[in-house]
Design a protein around this motif. Structure first.
Motif, PDB file in Angstrom:
ATOM      1  N   SER A  66      37.910 168.726 122.981  1.00 49.15           N
ATOM      2  CA  SER A  66      38.341 167.406 123.442  1.00 49.15           C
ATOM      3  C   SER A  66      39.502 167.530 124.425  1.00 49.15           C
ATOM      4  O   SER A  66      39.584 166.788 125.405  1.00 49.15           O
ATOM      5  CB  SER A  66      38.742 166.540 122.248  1.00 49.15           C
ATOM      6  OG  SER A  66      39.852 167.118 121.560  1.00 49.15           O
ATOM      7  N   ARG A  68      40.063 170.069 126.438  1.00 51.16           N
ATOM      8  CA  ARG A  68      39.523 170.540 127.712  1.00 51.16           C
ATOM      9  C   ARG A  68      38.788 169.431 128.446  1.00 51.16           C
ATOM     10  O   ARG A  68      38.859 169.318 129.671  1.00 51.16           O
ATOM     11  CB  ARG A  68      38.585 171.721 127.475  1.00 51.16           C
ATOM     12  CG  ARG A  68      39.302 173.003 127.077  1.00 51.16           C
ATOM     13  CD  ARG A  68      38.324 174.160 126.973  1.00 51.16           C
ATOM     14  NE  ARG A  68      39.002 175.408 126.640  1.00 51.16           N
ATOM     15  CZ  ARG A  68      38.386 176.574 126.490  1.00 51.16           C
ATOM     16  NH1 ARG A  68      37.057 176.624 126.621  1.00 51.16           N
ATOM     17  NH2 ARG A  68      39.064 177.660 126.201  1.00 51.16           N
ATOM     18  N   SER A  69      38.057 168.627 127.708  1.00 52.68           N
ATOM     19  CA  SER A  69      37.305 167.550 128.362  1.00 52.68           C
ATOM     20  C   SER A  69      38.228 166.442 128.855  1.00 52.68           C
ATOM     21  O   SER A  69      37.928 165.773 129.844  1.00 52.68           O
ATOM     22  CB  SER A  69      36.268 166.973 127.391  1.00 52.68           C
ATOM     23  OG  SER A  69      36.898 166.417 126.253  1.00 52.68           O
TER      24      SER A  69
END
Length: 291
Positions: A66, A68-69
Protein backbone atom coordinates in the motif's frame (compact mmCIF):
# COMPACT_ATOMS: atom_id res chain seq x y z
CA UNK A 1 -9.09 -43.50 36.08
CA UNK A 2 -6.62 -45.57 37.97
CA UNK A 3 -6.46 -45.99 41.71
CA UNK A 4 -4.59 -42.72 42.04
CA UNK A 5 -7.33 -40.92 40.13
CA UNK A 6 -5.17 -40.26 37.06
CA UNK A 7 -6.82 -40.74 33.68
CA UNK A 8 -5.85 -43.79 31.63
CA UNK A 9 -6.83 -44.80 28.16
CA UNK A 10 -8.40 -48.29 27.69
CA UNK A 11 -9.08 -50.16 24.46
CA UNK A 12 -10.95 -53.53 24.61
CA UNK A 13 -11.22 -55.78 21.56
CA UNK A 14 -13.14 -59.09 21.82
CA UNK A 15 -11.71 -62.36 20.52
CA UNK A 16 -13.73 -65.45 19.54
CA UNK A 17 -13.54 -69.26 20.02
CA UNK A 18 -12.44 -70.85 16.76
CA UNK A 19 -14.90 -73.74 16.89
CA UNK A 20 -18.04 -72.02 18.15
CA UNK A 21 -17.34 -68.38 17.09
CA UNK A 22 -18.49 -67.29 20.50
CA UNK A 23 -16.84 -64.55 22.43
CA UNK A 24 -14.11 -66.14 24.41
CA UNK A 25 -12.74 -62.99 25.99
CA UNK A 26 -11.33 -59.58 25.30
CA UNK A 27 -7.92 -58.12 24.74
CA UNK A 28 -7.56 -54.95 26.80
CA UNK A 29 -4.82 -52.38 26.13
CA UNK A 30 -4.02 -49.77 28.76
CA UNK A 31 -2.30 -46.53 27.66
CA UNK A 32 -1.15 -43.28 29.17
CA UNK A 33 -3.11 -40.35 27.58
CA UNK A 34 -0.43 -37.82 28.48
CA UNK A 35 1.50 -38.43 25.24
CA UNK A 36 -1.52 -37.70 23.08
CA UNK A 37 -2.41 -34.66 25.17
CA UNK A 38 1.13 -33.31 24.74
CA UNK A 39 0.94 -33.80 20.98
CA UNK A 40 -2.43 -32.06 20.96
CA UNK A 41 -1.08 -29.10 22.89
CA UNK A 42 1.90 -28.94 20.52
CA UNK A 43 -0.43 -28.95 17.53
CA UNK A 44 -2.60 -26.18 19.00
CA UNK A 45 0.47 -24.10 19.84
CA UNK A 46 1.87 -24.57 16.33
CA UNK A 47 -1.43 -23.52 14.78
CA UNK A 48 -1.66 -20.42 16.99
CA UNK A 49 1.94 -19.35 16.33
CA UNK A 50 1.72 -20.11 12.62
CA UNK A 51 -1.55 -18.25 12.22
CA UNK A 52 -0.15 -15.25 14.08
CA UNK A 53 3.00 -15.25 11.96
CA UNK A 54 0.99 -15.50 8.73
CA UNK A 55 -1.29 -12.68 9.89
CA UNK A 56 1.68 -10.47 10.76
CA UNK A 57 3.36 -11.27 7.43
CA UNK A 58 0.16 -10.51 5.55
CA UNK A 59 -0.23 -7.21 7.42
CA UNK A 60 3.40 -6.23 6.74
CA UNK A 61 3.11 -7.16 3.06
CA UNK A 62 -0.10 -5.17 2.77
CA UNK A 63 1.52 -2.17 4.43
CA UNK A 64 4.54 -2.28 2.10
CA UNK A 65 2.43 -2.73 -1.01
CA UNK A 66 0.00 0.00 0.00
CA UNK A 67 2.89 2.36 0.76
CA UNK A 68 4.43 1.68 -2.65
CA UNK A 69 1.12 2.13 -4.42
CA UNK A 70 0.36 5.35 -2.52
CA UNK A 71 3.82 6.88 -2.97
CA UNK A 72 3.17 8.10 -6.55
CA UNK A 73 -0.10 9.62 -5.42
CA UNK A 74 1.61 11.44 -2.53
CA UNK A 75 4.40 12.65 -4.82
CA UNK A 76 1.88 13.88 -7.36
CA UNK A 77 0.01 15.70 -4.59
CA UNK A 78 3.22 17.30 -3.33
CA UNK A 79 4.13 18.38 -6.87
CA UNK A 80 0.70 19.89 -7.31
CA UNK A 81 1.03 21.76 -4.02
CA UNK A 82 4.46 23.10 -5.04
CA UNK A 83 3.11 24.17 -8.42
CA UNK A 84 0.17 25.97 -6.79
CA UNK A 85 2.54 27.64 -4.32
CA UNK A 86 4.78 28.76 -7.20
CA UNK A 87 1.79 30.08 -9.13
CA UNK A 88 0.43 32.01 -6.15
CA UNK A 89 3.86 33.46 -5.37
CA UNK A 90 4.79 34.41 -8.92
CA UNK A 91 1.47 35.72 -10.22
CA UNK A 92 0.77 37.93 -7.22
CA UNK A 93 3.18 40.70 -8.28
CA UNK A 94 2.18 41.14 -11.97
CA UNK A 95 -1.51 40.93 -11.08
CA UNK A 96 -1.03 43.63 -8.44
CA UNK A 97 0.86 45.81 -10.94
CA UNK A 98 -1.86 45.47 -13.57
CA UNK A 99 -4.64 46.11 -11.06
CA UNK A 100 -2.89 49.18 -9.64
CA UNK A 101 -2.18 50.58 -13.10
CA UNK A 102 -5.80 50.19 -14.15
CA UNK A 103 -7.06 51.84 -10.96
CA UNK A 104 -4.64 54.75 -11.35
CA UNK A 105 -5.48 55.10 -15.05
CA UNK A 106 -9.18 55.26 -14.30
CA UNK A 107 -8.76 58.59 -12.52
CA UNK A 108 -5.72 59.97 -14.33
CA UNK A 109 -6.05 62.80 -16.86
CA UNK A 110 -4.07 60.89 -19.48
CA UNK A 111 -6.38 57.90 -19.23
CA UNK A 112 -5.27 54.37 -19.87
CA UNK A 113 -2.78 55.12 -22.66
CA UNK A 114 -0.18 56.56 -20.32
CA UNK A 115 -0.18 53.32 -18.31
CA UNK A 116 -0.31 50.86 -21.19
CA UNK A 117 3.48 50.23 -21.29
CA UNK A 118 3.49 49.26 -17.60
CA UNK A 119 0.47 47.02 -18.03
CA UNK A 120 2.06 45.44 -21.10
CA UNK A 121 5.25 44.70 -19.18
CA UNK A 122 3.24 43.12 -16.37
CA UNK A 123 1.30 41.03 -18.88
CA UNK A 124 4.55 39.89 -20.54
CA UNK A 125 5.98 38.94 -17.17
CA UNK A 126 2.81 37.03 -16.33
CA UNK A 127 3.07 35.12 -19.60
CA UNK A 128 6.69 34.21 -18.81
CA UNK A 129 5.71 33.09 -15.32
CA UNK A 130 2.92 30.87 -16.66
CA UNK A 131 5.26 29.27 -19.21
CA UNK A 132 7.91 28.69 -16.54
CA UNK A 133 5.37 27.10 -14.22
CA UNK A 134 4.05 24.83 -16.95
CA UNK A 135 7.59 23.80 -17.87
CA UNK A 136 8.43 23.13 -14.23
CA UNK A 137 5.30 21.03 -13.85
CA UNK A 138 6.23 19.05 -16.95
CA UNK A 139 9.72 18.37 -15.60
CA UNK A 140 8.52 17.38 -12.12
CA UNK A 141 5.83 15.11 -13.53
CA UNK A 142 8.52 13.41 -15.67
CA UNK A 143 5.96 12.77 -18.40
CA UNK A 144 7.62 12.70 -21.79
CA UNK A 145 10.22 15.10 -20.37
CA UNK A 146 12.79 15.50 -23.15
CA UNK A 147 11.92 15.06 -26.79
CA UNK A 148 15.53 15.09 -27.94
CA UNK A 149 16.25 15.67 -31.59
CA UNK A 150 19.09 17.32 -33.55
CA UNK A 151 18.93 21.06 -32.91
CA UNK A 152 20.94 24.02 -34.22
CA UNK A 153 21.73 25.62 -30.90
CA UNK A 154 23.22 28.80 -32.38
CA UNK A 155 20.09 29.51 -34.43
CA UNK A 156 17.79 28.95 -31.45
CA UNK A 157 19.84 31.29 -29.23
CA UNK A 158 19.84 33.92 -31.97
CA UNK A 159 16.04 33.74 -32.18
CA UNK A 160 15.69 34.12 -28.42
CA UNK A 161 18.04 37.12 -28.40
CA UNK A 162 15.93 38.73 -31.12
CA UNK A 163 12.88 38.42 -28.86
CA UNK A 164 14.44 40.52 -26.08
CA UNK A 165 12.34 43.62 -25.36
CA UNK A 166 13.82 46.89 -26.45
CA UNK A 167 15.13 48.74 -23.46
CA UNK A 168 18.44 50.30 -24.40
CA UNK A 169 20.45 47.23 -23.42
CA UNK A 170 23.73 46.42 -25.11
CA UNK A 171 23.91 42.98 -26.68
CA UNK A 172 27.01 41.46 -28.24
CA UNK A 173 26.77 37.97 -29.71
CA UNK A 174 29.29 35.42 -30.88
CA UNK A 175 27.85 32.43 -32.69
CA UNK A 176 29.55 29.21 -33.64
CA UNK A 177 27.64 26.61 -35.60
CA UNK A 178 26.55 24.07 -33.04
CA UNK A 179 24.33 20.99 -33.22
CA UNK A 180 23.01 19.32 -30.06
CA UNK A 181 20.38 16.71 -29.28
CA UNK A 182 17.84 18.54 -27.17
CA UNK A 183 14.24 19.54 -26.70
CA UNK A 184 13.89 22.88 -28.50
CA UNK A 185 11.01 24.10 -26.31
CA UNK A 186 12.87 23.39 -23.06
CA UNK A 187 16.15 24.90 -24.28
CA UNK A 188 14.31 28.02 -25.45
CA UNK A 189 12.86 28.49 -21.95
CA UNK A 190 16.28 27.98 -20.35
CA UNK A 191 18.06 30.48 -22.63
CA UNK A 192 15.31 33.07 -22.23
CA UNK A 193 15.50 32.77 -18.43
CA UNK A 194 19.25 33.29 -18.53
CA UNK A 195 18.83 36.37 -20.72
CA UNK A 196 16.06 37.77 -18.52
CA UNK A 197 18.24 37.25 -15.46
CA UNK A 198 21.17 39.03 -17.15
CA UNK A 199 18.97 41.95 -18.26
CA UNK A 200 17.56 42.32 -14.75
CA UNK A 201 20.87 42.15 -12.87
CA UNK A 202 23.45 42.97 -15.56
CA UNK A 203 23.65 46.75 -15.26
CA UNK A 204 27.05 48.24 -14.55
CA UNK A 205 27.90 50.62 -11.66
CA UNK A 206 27.48 53.72 -13.81
CA UNK A 207 24.31 52.60 -15.60
CA UNK A 208 22.32 50.16 -13.45
CA UNK A 209 19.35 50.27 -15.85
CA UNK A 210 21.40 49.41 -18.93
CA UNK A 211 22.63 45.84 -19.12
CA UNK A 212 25.70 44.99 -21.17
CA UNK A 213 25.34 41.41 -22.36
CA UNK A 214 27.64 39.06 -24.20
CA UNK A 215 25.98 35.88 -25.49
CA UNK A 216 28.24 33.15 -26.86
CA UNK A 217 27.44 29.76 -28.38
CA UNK A 218 30.42 27.44 -28.34
CA UNK A 219 29.84 23.75 -29.00
CA UNK A 220 27.10 22.44 -26.70
CA UNK A 221 27.47 25.46 -24.37
CA UNK A 222 25.62 28.77 -24.13
CA UNK A 223 27.46 31.56 -22.30
CA UNK A 224 25.51 34.57 -21.02
CA UNK A 225 27.74 37.24 -19.50
CA UNK A 226 26.85 40.63 -18.00
CA UNK A 227 28.53 43.56 -16.25
CA UNK A 228 26.46 43.46 -13.09
CA UNK A 229 27.65 43.03 -9.51
CA UNK A 230 28.54 39.40 -10.18
CA UNK A 231 27.61 36.23 -8.38
CA UNK A 232 29.62 34.28 -5.84
CA UNK A 233 29.83 30.71 -7.26
CA UNK A 234 29.28 29.41 -3.72
CA UNK A 235 25.83 31.05 -3.75
CA UNK A 236 24.72 29.39 -6.98
CA UNK A 237 22.95 26.48 -5.21
CA UNK A 238 21.05 29.02 -3.11
CA UNK A 239 20.08 31.10 -6.15
CA UNK A 240 18.85 28.01 -7.96
CA UNK A 241 16.37 27.18 -5.21
CA UNK A 242 12.74 28.19 -5.54
CA UNK A 243 12.27 31.87 -4.69
CA UNK A 244 16.01 32.25 -4.18
CA UNK A 245 16.52 34.97 -6.78
CA UNK A 246 16.69 38.44 -5.25
CA UNK A 247 15.80 41.70 -6.90
CA UNK A 248 12.39 41.03 -8.37
CA UNK A 249 13.17 37.92 -10.35
CA UNK A 250 10.66 35.25 -11.15
CA UNK A 251 12.02 33.15 -8.30
CA UNK A 252 12.15 29.92 -10.26
CA UNK A 253 14.11 31.07 -13.33
CA UNK A 254 17.57 29.76 -12.47
CA UNK A 255 16.20 26.66 -10.75
CA UNK A 256 14.28 25.88 -13.92
CA UNK A 257 17.42 26.37 -16.04
CA UNK A 258 19.26 23.90 -13.83
CA UNK A 259 16.41 21.36 -14.10
CA UNK A 260 16.41 21.68 -17.89
CA UNK A 261 20.19 21.26 -18.01
CA UNK A 262 20.02 18.12 -15.85
CA UNK A 263 17.23 16.73 -18.04
CA UNK A 264 19.65 17.05 -20.98
CA UNK A 265 22.53 15.40 -19.06
CA UNK A 266 24.15 18.81 -18.75
CA UNK A 267 24.84 21.43 -16.08
CA UNK A 268 24.55 25.10 -15.15
CA UNK A 269 27.58 26.89 -13.72
CA UNK A 270 28.54 30.49 -12.99
CA UNK A 271 31.89 32.20 -12.84
CA UNK A 272 33.24 35.72 -12.43
CA UNK A 273 33.59 37.62 -15.70
CA UNK A 274 36.93 39.30 -16.25
CA UNK A 275 36.46 43.02 -15.75
CA UNK A 276 33.38 42.58 -13.56
CA UNK A 277 30.10 40.80 -13.87
CA UNK A 278 28.98 37.20 -14.07
CA UNK A 279 29.09 34.48 -16.71
CA UNK A 280 26.43 31.78 -16.66
CA UNK A 281 27.28 28.68 -18.67
CA UNK A 282 24.52 26.32 -19.77
CA UNK A 283 25.96 23.05 -21.02
CA UNK A 284 23.90 20.49 -22.95
CA UNK A 285 24.70 17.04 -24.27
CA UNK A 286 26.37 17.20 -27.69
CA UNK A 287 24.74 15.52 -30.65
CA UNK A 288 25.65 11.89 -31.23
CA UNK A 289 27.66 11.19 -34.34
CA UNK A 290 25.53 9.65 -37.08
CA UNK A 291 26.87 7.24 -39.66
Amino acid sequence: RDRAGEPVRLLAVPFYHDATDEVAGAAVAVGDPERGAAEHRSLVLSLVVGTGALTALAALTGHVLSARSMRPAWEALEQQERLLADAAHELRTPVAVMRGSVEVAAGAPGGLEAHLPRIRRAADRMADVVENLLTRGRLEAAVDVVRAEPLRLDQLVEEVCAELPEGGHGLESRWEESVVEADAALVRVAVRNLLDNAVRHGGGPGAPDRAELLVTVRGPEVWVADRGPGVDPARLPELMERFGSPGGGTGIGLSLVRRIAEAHRGSLTVRARPGGGAEFVLRLAPARSRR
